[in-house]
Enzyme design. Structure first.
Site, PDB file in Angstrom:
ATOM      1  N   TYR A  66     -16.678   2.561   7.907  1.00 38.48           N
ATOM      2  CA  TYR A  66     -15.314   2.878   7.653  1.00 38.48           C
ATOM      3  C   TYR A  66     -14.652   3.616   9.237  1.00 38.48           C
ATOM      4  CZ  TYR A  66     -10.560   4.565   6.868  1.00 38.48           C
ATOM      5  OH  TYR A  66      -9.176   4.728   6.647  1.00 38.48           O
ATOM      6  N   ALA A  86      -5.338  -2.511   5.763  1.00 35.99           N
ATOM      7  CA  ALA A  86      -6.692  -1.933   6.242  1.00 35.99           C
ATOM      8  C   ALA A  86      -7.601  -2.049   5.203  1.00 35.99           C
ATOM      9  CB  ALA A  86      -6.591  -0.124   6.722  1.00 35.99           C
ATOM     10  N   LYS A 135     -12.612   1.421  12.030  1.00 31.45           N
ATOM     11  CA  LYS A 135     -11.184   1.667  12.401  1.00 31.45           C
ATOM     12  C   LYS A 135     -11.342   2.063  13.932  1.00 31.45           C
ATOM     13  CE  LYS A 135      -7.929   2.200  10.182  1.00 31.45           C
ATOM     14  NZ  LYS A 135      -6.779   1.393   9.994  1.00 31.45           N
ATOM     15  N   ASP A 189      -1.706 -13.354   5.521  1.00 32.87           N
ATOM     16  CA  ASP A 189      -3.224 -12.897   5.684  1.00 32.87           C
ATOM     17  C   ASP A 189      -3.537 -12.736   7.309  1.00 32.87           C
ATOM     18  OD1 ASP A 189      -5.790 -12.383   5.723  1.00 32.87           O
ATOM     19  OD2 ASP A 189      -6.460 -14.414   4.842  1.00 32.87           O
ATOM     20  N   THR A 215      -9.745   0.022   3.214  1.00 37.38           N
ATOM     21  CA  THR A 215     -10.077   1.459   3.076  1.00 37.38           C
ATOM     22  C   THR A 215     -10.944   2.065   2.093  1.00 37.38           C
ATOM     23  OG1 THR A 215      -7.998   1.537   1.436  1.00 37.38           O
ATOM     24  CG2 THR A 215      -7.584   1.949   3.602  1.00 37.38           C
ATOM     25  N   GLY A 268       0.614  -1.289   0.037  1.00 36.08           N
ATOM     26  CA  GLY A 268       0.178   0.116   0.109  1.00 36.08           C
ATOM     27  C   GLY A 268       0.866   1.186   0.158  1.00 36.08           C
ATOM     28  N   THR A 319      -7.165   6.633  11.483  1.00 32.70           N
ATOM     29  CA  THR A 319      -7.661   7.630  10.493  1.00 32.70           C
ATOM     30  C   THR A 319      -8.532   8.770  11.394  1.00 32.70           C
ATOM     31  OG1 THR A 319      -9.362   7.992   8.908  1.00 32.70           O
ATOM     32  CG2 THR A 319      -9.709   6.301  10.438  1.00 32.70           C
ATOM     33  N   TRP A 342      -5.976  12.312   4.907  1.00 32.15           N
ATOM     34  CA  TRP A 342      -5.853  12.563   3.753  1.00 32.15           C
ATOM     35  C   TRP A 342      -4.438  12.022   3.147  1.00 32.15           C
ATOM     36  CZ3 TRP A 342      -7.797  18.289   2.624  1.00 32.15           C
ATOM     37  CH2 TRP A 342      -9.024  18.406   3.277  1.00 32.15           C
TER      38      TRP A 342
END
Length: 288
Positions: free
Chosen positions: A127, A62, A131, A38, A64, A11, A103, A152
């Protein structure tokens, strides 16, 4: 040399860590993605940790897809909560320092002053809720766990706002971008460096109690519209960008209208200097 497991290694943040890691020769970073490890499989985690000594784990993995999570609640909670619970448990068993990435979506976005770590959370989306549960899972097994909330996130890698804007500015003559959502962009390269600086601090101050929640984004405040116009300016694009309100751009998940994070705690605790968002954006665009 300390072994550091990086989950979600393909990522944005995982790839950013790969780029900055050379400056930290005392760390041996082991990058994995779901094909290699995993983290929703507790047995796979047990086997991985049994096979080698892991001194620290940076959990970048995550779910996302913010809007899709409204339809795929089970998948979002599986990766953002259940998997984190298993990871936190195995880290506690092996005395492994866990750094978990979270986040700004854990907040409602309804206030108008920067969010400190102490302000009450109130997620407005699946979401964000998943989180937040993940944060509790990460910290619940070990008070030394470090949770870092960011906002962001963008980089040279994967899919993100900066890359998408650059593409659209090459394809379209006019773009509409919301101007009533305020926050701060975070360059993944800066966050990656901050994480490794924190782990370096921990290795040099082994008795320091540094567990808890921290906020990290670049310095400054902007809107998505101003962010887009800055990208236009820095890339010499000619696309016309029009400001629109959020109600003109319907999304399945509610976005925080205000998600500026107060970074005083992370700066004071670890002596970290955080770059201004425009400077980091210029650096990222140059690297692209």
């Amino acid at each position: 040399m300390k072994n550091i497991l990086v989950t979600g290694g393909n990522g944005q943040l995982g790839q950013a860590l790969q780029k900055v890691a050379a400056a930290y020769p005392q760390f041996n970073l082991l990058y994995t993605d779901y094909q290699d490890l995993d983290i929703t499989d507790a047995d796979a985690l047990t086997a991985y940790f049994a096979a080698q000594q892991i001194d620290a784990c940076i959990n970048c993995a995550a779910y996302t897809a913010v809007d899709k999570a409204e339809e795929e609640e089970e998948k979002a909670f599986l990766l953002n909560f259940q998997a984190v619970l298993s990871l936190a448990e195995i880290c506690a068993q092996h005395n492994t320092q866990l750094v978990h990435i979270s986040t700004d979506y854990v907040f409602s976005g309804k206030q108008n002053v920067p969010y400190t770590e102490a302000i009450e959370t109130d997620p407005q989306s699946i979401y964000g809720a998943s989180k937040l549960r993940g944060e509790a899972a990460a910290a619940g097994y070990n008070p030394d766990t470090i949770v870092i909330r960011t906002s962001w996130l963008y980089s040279e890698y994967a899919v993100n706002f900066v890359k998408r804007m650059r593409e659209l500015m090459q394809e379209k003559q006019e773009l509409n971008v919301v101007f009533d959502q305020t926050g701060t962009p975070t360059y993944a390269g800066d966050l990656a460096k901050a994480i490794l600086d924190i782990l370096q601090y921990k290795s040099e101050n082994t008795e320091a109690a540094i567990g808890g929640v921290y906020h990290y984004s670049n310095e400054g405040v902007t809107s998505w519209y101003d962010f887009a116009t800055t990208i236009k300016e820095m890339t010499n694009a000619t696309t016309s960008i029009q400001p629109v309100t959020s109600d003109k751009y319907k999304t399945a998940a509610t976005r925080p209208a205000y998600s500026v994070l107060n970074k005083e705690k992370i700066k004071t605790t670890f002596g970290i200097t955080i770059p201004y968002w425009r400077d980091s954006l210029a650096k990222c665009l140059k690297n692209m």
